[in-house]
Write a protein that holds these residues in place. Sequence first.
Motif: not given
Length: 771
Positions: A220-241
């Motif tokens: 199991y792994s997860r991480r926050s994103g390397y890229q930030r969406n400033t419009t939606l205020n979210i990470d756009t390439d977060a990952n969980e698998l």
Amino acid sequence: MKLFAPRANYGASLFVIAAILGTASPLSAQTQQPKETGSGEEETDNSRLEEIIVVAQKRTERLQDVPISITALTADMIEKRGVRNLSDVSQMTPNFQLDGGKDSNENKVSLRGISSAAIITGQPETVGIYIDGVYNSGRILANLDLIDIERIEVLRGPQGTLFGRNTTAGAINITTHKAGNDFEGSLQAEYGNYDTLRLRGGVGGPIATDSLFAQVSGTYSRRSGYQRNTTLNIDTDANELGSGRFSLSYRKPDSPFAATLTGDYYEDNNAAQVASISPFTRKVTTDIAPIERNKSYGSTLTLTYDFDSAILTSISSFKRYDLKTQSDFDRSASGNGPLINLSAPPPVPGGPPPALGFGYQGSFENGIYTSKQYSQEIRLHSAPGGKLDWILSGFFYKEKLFVGSDLQFAFSIPTPLGPLPAPGFIQNNFDMDSVSYALFGQATWHMTDKLHLTGGGRVTRDEKDFVTSAIDPTTISPANPLGIGIPQFATPFAPRKNGFSGTRFTPMANLRFELNDDASIYASFATGYKEGTVNQTTVPAGARTEVLPETSNSYEVGVKSVLADRRLQINANVFYIDYKNLQVTLTNPLSGLPYVGNAGARSYGFEADMNAVVAPGVTLGWAVGFTDAKYRSFPACSFVTAGPAAGTPISCNGNQLANGADWTASANFRVIRPIGNGLSVSFGGDVNYRGRTYFDPENALESKRSPYALVNGDIGLLADGWSLSVFTRNLFDKDYIIQYNRAVPVFGQVQSPYYYAGAPRTVGVRLKVDF
């Protein structure tokens, strides 16, 4: 959060220094095991190179005895180098490249300059992925977390006489760990920046001694994103698998029969990276969150029976892959994006305002990819030790593939009464039923104790049926009462049916001569083949709808040697490949959609690696590959889209093949030193270099990726049963591109090129416990 000093362009210079010092290659970071000396005494476990065993030719052999260009990674090497997926493997392998994209189906796999064609054609991969002998379709597995792996072998060159599915450029052969009579297990936890958490574990042992064994593992792994969406205020390439695998094996020492049942499951949920004009800012402003959902599962039953003089093997497998994506097609910051006038010519700067028309104000695209595959291989091969070693196999493969996309719009129609909303969509569906039959094999005649001649061949029969359906987005209704043309997005194409069938014979030959027990030279000839297909998307005027079968003739000469009492290993080879009707992924300059064309091409180059133990506990080495891959006959790789010359073909003759680097190199070192009380300190590092790459056959400057190098390192403590280490990847935070989207018109308006960025610097701590 930045944990180190600001970026510095040290990668290339460190690589040169490391190469001069002789730091190690992927084959060189080999964990040493106790070896018997001629006197019967055991040396320390870190004084010689490990003797790597491979099954590349479907029998257990020393790596140095196999006359094929191979990079092999053992379980210990995978652990110490922190290998997580096949993208990591590609960084360590000469002339092998794997670059990602916005979703798993856009992974670009290239070997010796040759990459796979567009997924929408339903074509097999140029580089086949095999897990425990089973071909795995689709590029989703390129992101698979590698757990409980016993060995990874990257074979370069066509492998049609040994593997079930035809592999034209090479094969990745993965062998998973199987339990034995000893109960064993391990747990591993990893935490790093970007809130990265990775947990892995496995346990296995006997259910009944000497007969029934079970192995279970998961991650199991997860991480926050390397890229930030400033419009939606979210990470756009977060990952969980998460993934899991089990195996149940029946093996008795006195029984000729053995059976293994395996099952696997893999799922990841990503907020996929968004392509950007300025990818290294790692900020985007889209109004729709990207989504990627991957899922794969399957089972395999392997049966063997030993007749003493020959061994019969049956491998039956079922696999399913599902991918769902959502992305912001117009990449605008809000639903009220730019109005594009479709019913009038583009406005001229300084000229009159455009006539009334309609345009989109925001859009998003949904994608679905589903593949179900069934395969059956029957293999009969001779028992070892004879004058003639032979193997004969029959293979059946069936795949049902569905690819769908749904592009949805929010329209605003300007009228004298004000803008009126109007929904619209473009929908494309592609269904494929594919069946492949093959009979293949090879035989090795041991002419003398030192001279070995191998010959083989393959007969392949492929049959494909396609059905394509779509909603026609181009039909404009007659003038309505307001006098404005309104798009009719409800006019479907009649389903189009077509297909392909063909049969091809592909031979191979190999001659190997042993200079002594630890050195040999070889020369080989092999042919590759990939079936034809039909483009399921629109192609530019003048381009072919049919895609011709791809064939290749590959020539290779190599040397393998172990020197200095198994403390130094040097392998090298040169190759030349001639391609006819190479299948190349192109972009329709009018629609921006991918399609496949054919080109004549050639590729030549070399691969070399050196591995050495320079002192007990110190391993060094390097690996390097060079590929000169060019299009020889490609007179219409694209077409002029505007002006008096519109429709004129653009030639790519002499251009570098897309997606493959000209130079690849890697180097690493590993030092393990005892410090007392049963503890040892371990530290190592590696640098991986990729040369000039173009992501488009036209070799446009905007599609060029300049050479770059990534530096990784780790330091830790080792003891009996546990290890603790700190690691970093991309130490100097090097910026590099992993994919490019060319500038194409969208509803008459040309967009800027967009890019995907590689991973930034990551650091973390890893704890592993064995029991």
